[in-house]
Design a protein around this motif. Sequence first.
Motif, PDB file in Angstrom:
ATOM      1  N   LEU A  25       1.412   5.734   6.073  1.00 33.75           N
ATOM      2  CA  LEU A  25       2.146   5.778   7.300  1.00 33.75           C
ATOM      3  C   LEU A  25       1.568   6.968   8.099  1.00 33.75           C
ATOM      4  N   ASP A  67       2.335   5.481   0.433  1.00 36.60           N
ATOM      5  CA  ASP A  67       2.714   7.111   0.604  1.00 36.60           C
ATOM      6  C   ASP A  67       3.553   7.710  -0.668  1.00 36.60           C
ATOM      7  N   GLU A  72       8.832  14.320  -2.132  1.00 36.81           N
ATOM      8  CA  GLU A  72       9.953  14.991  -1.524  1.00 36.81           C
ATOM      9  C   GLU A  72      10.792  13.995  -0.938  1.00 36.81           C
ATOM     10  N   ASP A  73      10.438  12.834  -0.286  1.00 31.15           N
ATOM     11  CA  ASP A  73      11.195  11.954   0.597  1.00 31.15           C
ATOM     12  C   ASP A  73      12.217  11.166  -0.105  1.00 31.15           C
ATOM     13  N   ARG A  92       8.476   2.468   2.303  1.00 27.87           N
ATOM     14  CA  ARG A  92       8.766   3.640   1.352  1.00 27.87           C
ATOM     15  C   ARG A  92      10.057   3.172   0.726  1.00 27.87           C
ATOM     16  N   ARG A 138      13.858   8.376  10.422  1.00 33.09           N
ATOM     17  CA  ARG A 138      14.171   8.139   9.004  1.00 33.09           C
ATOM     18  C   ARG A 138      15.575   8.183   8.512  1.00 33.09           C
ATOM     19  N   VAL A 250      -2.181  11.708   7.712  1.00 32.75           N
ATOM     20  CA  VAL A 250      -0.881  10.824   7.264  1.00 32.75           C
ATOM     21  C   VAL A 250       0.246  11.511   7.428  1.00 32.75           C
TER      22      VAL A 250
HETATM   23  C1  CIR Z   1       5.341   9.000   5.989  1.00 32.06           C
HETATM   24  O1  CIR Z   1       5.160   8.920   7.258  1.00 32.06           O
HETATM   25  O2  CIR Z   1       6.260   8.773   5.378  1.00 32.06           O
HETATM   26  C2  CIR Z   1       4.364   9.813   5.170  1.00 32.06           C
HETATM   27  N1  CIR Z   1       2.870   9.403   5.723  1.00 32.06           N
HETATM   28  C3  CIR Z   1       4.331  11.158   5.358  1.00 32.06           C
HETATM   29  C4  CIR Z   1       5.546  11.724   4.645  1.00 32.06           C
HETATM   30  C5  CIR Z   1       5.699  13.447   4.715  1.00 32.06           C
HETATM   31  N2  CIR Z   1       6.570  13.635   4.209  1.00 32.06           N
HETATM   32  C6  CIR Z   1       7.337  14.807   4.407  1.00 32.06           C
HETATM   33  O3  CIR Z   1       7.233  15.426   5.350  1.00 32.06           O
HETATM   34  N3  CIR Z   1       8.522  15.076   3.604  1.00 32.06           N
END
Ligand code: CIR
Length: 264
Positions: A25, A67, A72-73, A92, A138, A250
């Motif tokens: 993404l 991704d 971390e997400d 995701r 998000r 990204v």
């Molecule tokens: C996204 O848009 O979810 C990924 N391309 C980038 C995620 C970056 N994550 C973060 O900063 N914790």
Amino acid sequence: MSASTVYHFDNAIVRTPCHGIVDGLRAVDAGVPDYAKVLAEHAAYVTALQEAGVTVDILPSLEAYPDSMFVEDPALVFHEGAIVMRPGAPSRFGEAGEIAPVLKKRFSHVLDLPAPGFADGGDILVLQDRVMIGLSDRTNEIGAAALADCLRQLGKHPVVVRTPANVLHFKSDCSLLDEETVLSTRRLAAGGVFGGLRVLFTPDGEEGAANALRINDRVFVGSAFPKTIAMLEGAGYRVVPLATSEIAKVDAGLSCMSLRWRAA
Ligand code: CIR
């Protein structure tokens, strides 16, 4: 540094980038990341974590989720326990189900963020005395409220704040430097979110440096940001410059690639 500082970590989880990261993404098309170079950036990051005294657990790549290297997400981890998040990007969302069993093996206390809200780990800034939850595209209000409940169960003090429009995650634009200091872009700090803290601003044109990462006695900073590196060194921080030019395509920086906690 005492063992109780919020940036003292002895363990981390990372995930090997999958080939699909080239389709990750992104908000703006700044070009397609080169897979070999992403692997190199990731490998250097793992080495830097190890050199900082962290034991790094490297999970296998997940081709189903482009991704998924940004571990971390889908989760939040603390000495006291872990929280399985509900990532706000549809592509995701399934990453949470992949990280959950990994966390259950390592933490005795694992909470699941309750439905129906969404929250990404990238929107969470853990400070010494509070945990900031940034509302963003998000992380919505329902997710933030549910997450605040989970954080209270872990003995944390949550504070819900706003991320400026067009900033992906709250932490895209800020990071912790020490117990009383954050690094931030001016646009994020303008919202007045950092009351009581010292704020160092990213120099103009280096807003991308704001997603740095304090680990033990050092701060990881993108190597493409010389003014920020000089500013932090001048302020007495031990800076470790790391390449981020491919993952930046990204929308990623240095916190996104790991989950970090103090086990001992
Ligand atoms: C996204 O848009 O979810 C990924 N391309 C980038 C995620 C970056 N994550 C973060 O900063 N914790």
